[in-house]
Design an enzyme around this catalytic site. Sequence first.
Site, PDB file in Angstrom:
ATOM      1  N   GLU A   7       0.870  -1.192   0.000  1.00 15.51           N
ATOM      2  CA  GLU A   7       0.000   0.000   0.000  1.00 15.51           C
ATOM      3  C   GLU A   7       0.893   1.223   0.000  1.00 15.51           C
ATOM      4  OE1 GLU A   7      -3.471   0.130   2.629  1.00 15.51           O
ATOM      5  OE2 GLU A   7      -3.377   2.319   2.545  1.00 15.51           O
ATOM      6  N   HIS A   9       1.850   4.866  -2.141  1.00 14.76           N
ATOM      7  CA  HIS A   9       1.077   5.783  -2.981  1.00 14.76           C
ATOM      8  C   HIS A   9       1.913   6.762  -3.786  1.00 14.76           C
ATOM      9  CE1 HIS A   9      -2.486   4.157  -1.236  1.00 14.76           C
ATOM     10  NE2 HIS A   9      -2.160   4.500  -0.024  1.00 14.76           N
ATOM     11  N   HIS A 158      -9.118   0.255  -1.208  1.00  7.73           N
ATOM     12  CA  HIS A 158      -8.525   1.286  -0.348  1.00  7.73           C
ATOM     13  C   HIS A 158      -9.638   2.169   0.209  1.00  7.73           C
ATOM     14  CE1 HIS A 158      -6.153   4.833   0.795  1.00  7.73           C
ATOM     15  NE2 HIS A 158      -5.121   4.005   0.849  1.00  7.73           N
ATOM     16  N   ASP A 283       2.031   2.194   3.655  1.00  9.76           N
ATOM     17  CA  ASP A 283       1.185   3.373   3.429  1.00  9.76           C
ATOM     18  C   ASP A 283       2.021   4.641   3.233  1.00  9.76           C
ATOM     19  OD1 ASP A 283      -1.255   4.459   2.822  1.00  9.76           O
ATOM     20  OD2 ASP A 283      -2.049   4.408   4.849  1.00  9.76           O
TER      21      ASP A 283
HETATM   22  C1  GRE Z   1      -3.708   7.073   2.885  1.00  8.65           C
HETATM   23  O1  GRE Z   1      -3.645   6.297   1.939  1.00  8.65           O
HETATM   24  O2  GRE Z   1      -3.466   6.697   4.043  1.00  8.65           O
HETATM   25  C2  GRE Z   1      -4.085   8.495   2.653  1.00  8.65           C
HETATM   26  C3  GRE Z   1      -4.445   8.927   1.376  1.00  8.65           C
HETATM   27  C4  GRE Z   1      -4.797  10.245   1.163  1.00  8.65           C
HETATM   28  C5  GRE Z   1      -4.784  11.138   2.212  1.00  8.65           C
HETATM   29  C6  GRE Z   1      -4.410  10.716   3.496  1.00  8.65           C
HETATM   30  C7  GRE Z   1      -4.052   9.410   3.720  1.00  8.65           C
HETATM   31  O3  GRE Z   1      -4.442   8.052   0.336  1.00  8.65           O
HETATM   32  O4  GRE Z   1      -3.696   9.004   4.955  1.00  8.65           O
HETATM   33 ZN    ZN Z   2      -3.226   4.179   1.759  1.00  6.90          ZN
END
Ligand code: GRE
Ligand code: ZN
Length: 320
Positions: A7, A9, A158, A283
Amino acid sequence: MHTIALEEHYATQALLDAPTVSRQFDIGSFPQMKANLFDLDAGRIAAMDAAAIDLQVLSLMAPGLEQFDAADAIAIARDANDQLGAAVLRHPARFAGFAALPSPEPEAAADELERTVQVYGFKGGQISGHIRGRYLDDQFFWPILERAEALQVPLYLHPSPPPRAVIEAIYSGFTPQITALLASGGFGWHVDTALHVLRLILGGAFDRYPGLQVIVGHQGETLPFMLPRFDIAFPSQATRLARPVSAYLRENVHYTFGGFNWTPAFLDLLLQVGVDRIMFSTDYPFASMAAARSFLDQLPVSPVDRERIAHGNAERLLRL
Ligand code: GRE
Ligand code: ZN
């Protein structure tokens, strides 16, 4: 120990520029996080090296494309996937991809999933929460599920903020900041993702597509804690499903950390679903890669199980 993180991003300018219903926060106020989201090269790889992360399977930040109209979603998905695909081709040992899907147009989303799997070797697709108030149990979206099953790739479910009407009905009454946090990372988007999985199960999606695998983060988004309850609360004569609800959670769902680097939550997940369904994730950049890696290193499991969680389960599921 080889580590695959699931996970992780990134963002694109077109995603951030597009008008959308609700952004979690204004990313412009967090320049370092924004830079980290946009970096698909040396800076990200240096951060991975510093935390001893070998491979990131990247996905778009949330909210994704689910609140856009179909034409915008299709264009932004293609652009995002092409940017990610180019990064995967530049750094094939360090990056892999989950496709951004224009879910408002399910046939186009299924085609985009197939295109990115074929062209860039993407490992699956990602859906971030409801799609303008509808969830994937709605048969309107089943072309996406059908294609994922046929391609033998998972869908990462997600979180994103719940529908606006839900926020107004049950999360409001505080300062705008507290309401936003309660509806998202403080609580709402986790139970909303758990609800998404339950809706898929109760809607019969896994009976129709038994080979479909979904992934959820955050140590199971509360589902492990509730799991025994589901078989009591949803008797099979009421659900008319082929299996008890717990069986879908143990056979059609995989789970990652997602920044929930907490041993009690991990142990509950382990006891409820078993080690073969638990996978590493950090994350990043919303949570720390280093914290996730040290949590992995100190998990109270055998060396063999730690390897399963770090990379073996992901290699099997993603056919790496
Ligand atoms: C996350 O994937 O944890 C996330 C986002 C967007 C904003 C805040 C966040 O994808 O914590
Ligand atoms: Zn996330």
